[in-house]
Design an enzyme around this catalytic site. Structure first.
Site, PDB file in Angstrom:
ATOM      1  CG  ASP A 178      42.360 -24.846  -8.482  1.00 62.34           C
ATOM      2  OD1 ASP A 178      42.838 -25.690  -9.313  1.00 62.34           O
ATOM      3  OD2 ASP A 178      41.267 -24.598  -8.458  1.00 62.34           O
ATOM      4  CD  GLN A 209      34.466 -20.285  -6.668  1.00 60.41           C
ATOM      5  OE1 GLN A 209      34.772 -18.963  -6.103  1.00 60.41           O
ATOM      6  NE2 GLN A 209      34.989 -20.601  -7.393  1.00 60.41           N
ATOM      7  NE  ARG A 225      39.501 -19.843  -2.858  1.00 58.66           N
ATOM      8  CZ  ARG A 225      39.046 -19.212  -4.048  1.00 58.66           C
ATOM      9  NH1 ARG A 225      39.019 -17.795  -3.952  1.00 58.66           N
ATOM     10  NH2 ARG A 225      38.361 -19.887  -4.942  1.00 58.66           N
ATOM     11  CD  GLU A 235      37.479 -11.132  -8.349  1.00 49.66           C
ATOM     12  OE1 GLU A 235      37.490 -12.349  -8.858  1.00 49.66           O
ATOM     13  OE2 GLU A 235      38.184 -10.260  -7.963  1.00 49.66           O
ATOM     14  CG  ASP A 284      39.142 -10.912 -12.125  1.00 50.01           C
ATOM     15  OD1 ASP A 284      39.089 -12.272 -12.704  1.00 50.01           O
ATOM     16  OD2 ASP A 284      39.827 -10.498 -11.397  1.00 50.01           O
ATOM     17  CB  SER A 331      37.781 -15.131 -11.566  1.00 42.21           C
ATOM     18  OG  SER A 331      38.996 -15.290 -12.172  1.00 42.21           O
TER      19      SER A 331
END
Length: 382
Positions: free
Chosen positions: A81, A154, A139, A295, A282, A298
């Site tokens: 991604d 996640q 990331r 957050e 979100d 998403s």
């Protein structure tokens, strides 16, 4: 469970000093006078209790089965991604050398979004069924702060749907089910670990508030994006913002989104009767410990071939149509679906009333950041 002095565990959230400028221009994240509610051992017990509770709840509410998920993909597979459409966040890449003639270039996944949609077909998932993964990613270009790290964990989930379910109503219904799992887990933890209920941190709202990004802009036209989120969370401490990626009336999207998985372009009618765009969003909550937005997830209905072509065109990426994943979407080989990612450590951080994601996740931090946390009494895991 060892009992501790509840007065020591209480956090005076209203008097927290603003310690640093965040990546997005909002103020402060690290609090002073912080005392963890649960100690390190209790935290691990509660964390894994919560993990099991969420996984069971998601599978039950969304009709999901748990499956394995890749950590590494081939670099030319198109399954990794981009995260943001500008390509600024590059995956960790390396060469796998079996021998001198049969090596391959590989990447650590940044998310499993596109892979999951193909996995629905691989696992022969029928419409109304779905999959859930215990996803790990790196990331490396992520900003680092109290609720962001380069290590990502996640629950990545994907549900097969039909054409009639590609609607705002279905998105809202699915998000509401997920929120029910979050609330159930919070109630479970507060009952099993009474110290969590003894602080001045209020429980999450029973119901989630829904608003479109365009409506949010109209409410707070003079505020930058993240500050708009903070503002709405003062009124509605648990909010789902719809339509992230489409250009708003101020000429900018609420936030950049990749062009090739969430559908942020399909015309819709908002819950308040206005013409809008987007079938994604979100899930945000107000974090009393950090005094800022937080957050949790998403998610969105995924692109069909019309939305994919439109979004690639908007982002000047039509050349991606030659890639395997994009060809499969255009040819109708992949199921229509809705899916998303729920941050595990972010949810644990919130439910366990932690000041830093590093209290529930083991990863790397700059030395100066670790030292600042040490001075503030925030115990980062190592």
């Amino acid at each position: 469970m060892e009992e501790r002095n509840t007065s020591d565990a209480k956090q005076e959230n209203g008097s927290q000093e603003k310690r640093e400028q965040c990546h997005d221009g909002t103020q402060s994240i690290l609090p002073t006078g912080y005392v963890p509610v649960l100690d390190a051992k209790e935290t691990q017990n509660a964390l894994f209790d919560a993990k099991r509770r969420v996984e069971e709840g998601l599978c039950r509410q969304l009709n999901l089965v748990q499956v394995q998920v890749p950590l590494v993909v081939e670099a030319d597979s198109s399954w990794n991604d981009e995260l943001d459409r500008d390509g600024s966040r590059k995956p960790v890449s390396f060469h796998v050398a079996k021998d001198g003639n049969h090596g391959m270039d590989a990447e650590i996944v940044q998310a499993a979004t596109k892979w999951k949609r193909a996995a629905l077909r691989q696992y022969h998932i029928e419409q109304g069924e779905g999959i859930m993964t215990d996803m790990r990613a790196i990331r490396k270009d992520y900003f680092l702060d109290a609720n962001h790290s380069c290590y990502v964990d996640q629950w990545d989930w994907e549900l097969a749907i039909d054409e009639e379910q590609r609607t705002l109503d279905f998105l809202v219904s699915t998000v509401t089910k997920i929120w029910g799992v979050v609330k159930d887990t919070e109630c479970f933890l507060r009952e099993k670990y009474p110290l969590l209920a003894s602080t001045n941190m209020p429980p999450l709202p029973q119901e989630l508030y829904f608003i479109h990004a365009e409506e949010l802009l109209a409410l707070f036209p003079d505020l930058p994006r993240k500050q708009r989120e903070n503002a709405i969370l003062q009124e509605h401490p648990a909010t789902f913002i719809i339509g992230i990626g489409w250009q708003l009336n101020d000429g900018h999207p609420h936030e950049l989104r990749a062009s090739d998985y969430d559908d942020w372009s399909t015309p819709t009618i908002s819950m308040h009767g206005q013409s809008m765009h987007g079938l994604n969003g979100d899930l945000l909550v107000w974090n009393p410990v950090l005094q800022t937005r937080h957050e949790l997830s998403s998610m969105g209905i995924r692109v069909d071939k019309e939305a994919l072509r439109l979004q690639l065109g908007i982002c000047d990426q039509l050349h991606w149509l030659s890639k395997a994943y994009h060809q499969q979407v255009m040819d109708g080989q992949l199921p229509l679906s809705i899916g998303g990612g729920i941050g595990q450590s972010r949810l644990f951080q919130m439910l366990l009333q932690k000041a830093h994601i590093g209290e529930v996740s083991v990863t790397v931090w700059p030395k100066h950041h670790r030292e600042e946390c040490r001075q503030l009494g925030i115990p980062l895991l190592e």
